[in-house]
Write a protein that holds these residues in place. Sequence first.
Motif, PDB file in Angstrom:
ATOM      1  N   ARG A  28      41.284   1.691 -66.539  1.00 21.28           N
ATOM      2  CA  ARG A  28      42.265   0.791 -67.080  1.00 21.28           C
ATOM      3  C   ARG A  28      41.889   0.189 -68.420  1.00 21.28           C
ATOM      4  O   ARG A  28      42.660   0.000 -69.251  1.00 21.28           O
ATOM      5  N   PHE A  29      40.480  -0.244 -68.485  1.00 18.48           N
ATOM      6  CA  PHE A  29      40.097  -0.807 -69.824  1.00 18.48           C
ATOM      7  C   PHE A  29      40.143   0.079 -70.967  1.00 18.48           C
ATOM      8  O   PHE A  29      40.605  -0.075 -71.971  1.00 18.48           O
ATOM      9  N   SER A  30      39.815   1.438 -70.695  1.00 17.09           N
ATOM     10  CA  SER A  30      39.821   2.302 -71.701  1.00 17.09           C
ATOM     11  C   SER A  30      41.172   2.782 -72.287  1.00 17.09           C
ATOM     12  O   SER A  30      41.413   3.132 -73.414  1.00 17.09           O
ATOM     13  N   GLU A  31      42.076   2.549 -71.379  1.00 14.25           N
ATOM     14  CA  GLU A  31      43.496   2.591 -71.500  1.00 14.25           C
ATOM     15  C   GLU A  31      43.921   1.611 -72.516  1.00 14.25           C
ATOM     16  O   GLU A  31      44.852   1.875 -73.199  1.00 14.25           O
ATOM     17  N   ALA A  32      43.661   0.406 -72.177  1.00 10.32           N
ATOM     18  CA  ALA A  32      44.215  -0.859 -72.899  1.00 10.32           C
ATOM     19  C   ALA A  32      43.248  -0.709 -74.180  1.00 10.32           C
ATOM     20  O   ALA A  32      44.094  -1.351 -75.250  1.00 10.32           O
ATOM     21  N   GLN A  33      42.131  -0.312 -74.462  1.00  8.66           N
ATOM     22  CA  GLN A  33      41.403  -0.161 -75.618  1.00  8.66           C
ATOM     23  C   GLN A  33      42.110   0.752 -76.355  1.00  8.66           C
ATOM     24  O   GLN A  33      41.768   1.907 -76.308  1.00  8.66           O
ATOM     25  N   MET A  34      42.968   0.629 -77.539  1.00  4.65           N
ATOM     26  CA  MET A  34      43.540   1.510 -78.300  1.00  4.65           C
ATOM     27  C   MET A  34      42.763   2.275 -79.356  1.00  4.65           C
ATOM     28  O   MET A  34      42.998   3.432 -79.914  1.00  4.65           O
ATOM     29  N   VAL A  35      41.719   1.478 -79.621  1.00  2.00           N
ATOM     30  CA  VAL A  35      40.734   1.989 -80.869  1.00  2.00           C
ATOM     31  C   VAL A  35      39.364   1.509 -80.534  1.00  2.00           C
ATOM     32  O   VAL A  35      39.023   0.736 -79.774  1.00  2.00           O
ATOM     33  N   PRO A  36      38.296   2.364 -81.063  1.00  2.22           N
ATOM     34  CA  PRO A  36      37.080   2.117 -80.782  1.00  2.22           C
ATOM     35  C   PRO A  36      36.483   0.849 -81.333  1.00  2.22           C
ATOM     36  O   PRO A  36      35.563   0.106 -80.631  1.00  2.22           O
ATOM     37  N   ALA A  37      36.920   0.315 -82.434  1.00  3.96           N
ATOM     38  CA  ALA A  37      36.264  -0.799 -82.945  1.00  3.96           C
ATOM     39  C   ALA A  37      37.357  -1.227 -84.311  1.00  3.96           C
ATOM     40  O   ALA A  37      38.024  -0.568 -84.594  1.00  3.96           O
ATOM     41  N   MET A  38      37.080  -2.630 -84.507  1.00  5.29           N
ATOM     42  CA  MET A  38      37.854  -3.338 -85.423  1.00  5.29           C
ATOM     43  C   MET A  38      36.791  -3.836 -86.538  1.00  5.29           C
ATOM     44  O   MET A  38      36.155  -4.623 -85.957  1.00  5.29           O
ATOM     45  N   PHE A  39      36.859  -3.569 -87.734  1.00  4.98           N
ATOM     46  CA  PHE A  39      36.171  -4.142 -88.943  1.00  4.98           C
ATOM     47  C   PHE A  39      37.025  -5.017 -89.753  1.00  4.98           C
ATOM     48  O   PHE A  39      38.049  -4.431 -90.258  1.00  4.98           O
ATOM     49  N   VAL A  40      36.727  -6.248 -89.820  1.00  4.23           N
ATOM     50  CA  VAL A  40      37.494  -7.164 -90.562  1.00  4.23           C
ATOM     51  C   VAL A  40      36.880  -7.749 -91.777  1.00  4.23           C
ATOM     52  O   VAL A  40      35.770  -8.126 -92.102  1.00  4.23           O
ATOM     53  N   PHE A  41      37.384  -7.688 -92.999  1.00  2.71           N
ATOM     54  CA  PHE A  41      37.148  -7.987 -94.276  1.00  2.71           C
ATOM     55  C   PHE A  41      38.297  -8.926 -94.918  1.00  2.71           C
ATOM     56  O   PHE A  41      39.194  -8.610 -94.643  1.00  2.71           O
ATOM     57  N   GLY A  42      37.813 -10.261 -95.282  1.00  4.11           N
ATOM     58  CA  GLY A  42      38.627 -11.100 -95.946  1.00  4.11           C
ATOM     59  C   GLY A  42      38.251 -12.474 -96.329  1.00  4.11           C
ATOM     60  O   GLY A  42      36.873 -12.754 -96.260  1.00  4.11           O
ATOM     61  N   ASP A  43      39.243 -13.364 -96.219  1.00  6.38           N
ATOM     62  CA  ASP A  43      38.802 -14.818 -96.350  1.00  6.38           C
ATOM     63  C   ASP A  43      39.230 -15.809 -95.235  1.00  6.38           C
ATOM     64  O   ASP A  43      39.051 -15.271 -94.022  1.00  6.38           O
ATOM     65  N   SER A  44      39.382 -17.133 -95.599  1.00  6.78           N
ATOM     66  CA  SER A  44      39.496 -17.771 -94.422  1.00  6.78           C
ATOM     67  C   SER A  44      40.629 -17.530 -93.197  1.00  6.78           C
ATOM     68  O   SER A  44      40.565 -18.192 -92.216  1.00  6.78           O
TER      69      SER A  44
END
Length: 369
Positions: A28-44
């Motif tokens: 169920r967790f793997s089903e809920a996890q839609m992508v392997p990872a999320m990398f975030v770039f940016g400001d405040s």
Amino acid sequence: MALKIFRESFLFFTLAFFCLLIMMMSFRFSEAQMVPAMFVFGDSVVDVGNNNYLPLSVRKANFPHNGIDFSTKKPTGRFSNGKNAADFLAEKVGLPTSPPYLSLKNNKNRASLFMNGVSFASGGAGIFNGTDQALHQAIPLTEQVDYYATVHQDLVNQLGSSGAQQHLSKSLFIVVIGSNDILDYLGSSDLRNKHTPQQFLSLMTTTLKEQLKRLYGNGARKFVITGLAVLGCIPSERVKMQTEECNEEANYLAGKYNDGLKSMLQELQSELNGLSYSYFDNYSVLYNLIKNPAAYGFTEVKEACCGLGKLKAEIPCVPISTYCSNRSDHVFWDLYHPTQATVRIFVDTIFDGPSQYTFPINVRHLVAV
């Protein structure tokens, strides 16, 4: 003897049941996890605490009243009364919030900790390096991408080249940046003397394009890019106007930059094989909230919730500041940043919104590409 066999059988089936239960939960967790990872770039807007680790920086939010509506009721380094866009978007794709890179940088097990993604976002960051780097007030985009290059190498070492590429090609790369560059330009006679507005905006898009190409070269394929908001309508700009209306010069520059950004992204997609993106029209969505607040449950669009002075925008949200009792009424938390309630609307639109606001596709469709 029979009792012993019964006990052993009962223990076996009990263990088997719990193993099966764990497997079902994992599924169920793997089903809920839609992508392997999320990398975030940016400001405040998406910083989840990197600036906490910059000793010389005064651009921090690790003090009250920030975090008053966070789950712990404590400040975390988010420039918000609660969660920010990075938190809500992670929830949407079934991931924990990507942790601040600087909190893991020296961890011996950092490669395994990077598997679900990491955040490089830094309050005060811009596309350009800025003028405050001697004091290291923020991590500019170029340096954020430099940090990501080291993460990429760690993942290659752990997963192998093909494994890392497969992992990253399905991951999301979030880029929320540019507001500080525009605000710097508006407030700097040196920048105005050096560049015409169009020259400055063109330089912003070409510089951002180079950084996106660097990310692509290190495995990124799916980008979520946000345009600039109606910057002239944030409390810090309204307070400069005698009428307290929006600063139309700031709005004009933000709108023209967004036009250039959209054109650049179309060019980039045609140049780089396999690149996909979702652009969020932050300008239009925030403008709608400000012009028709009641439709979204807001009553206050000009004044910040936390701060002091005119529009609570002359002194930032610091411990001596006052804050509104109902944060969900306000579009803005402080003189620069939206409230948690506003951000939730942004992310709902980013994820499932129509092509009017998220194009060429929304994030739900981007995930499925």
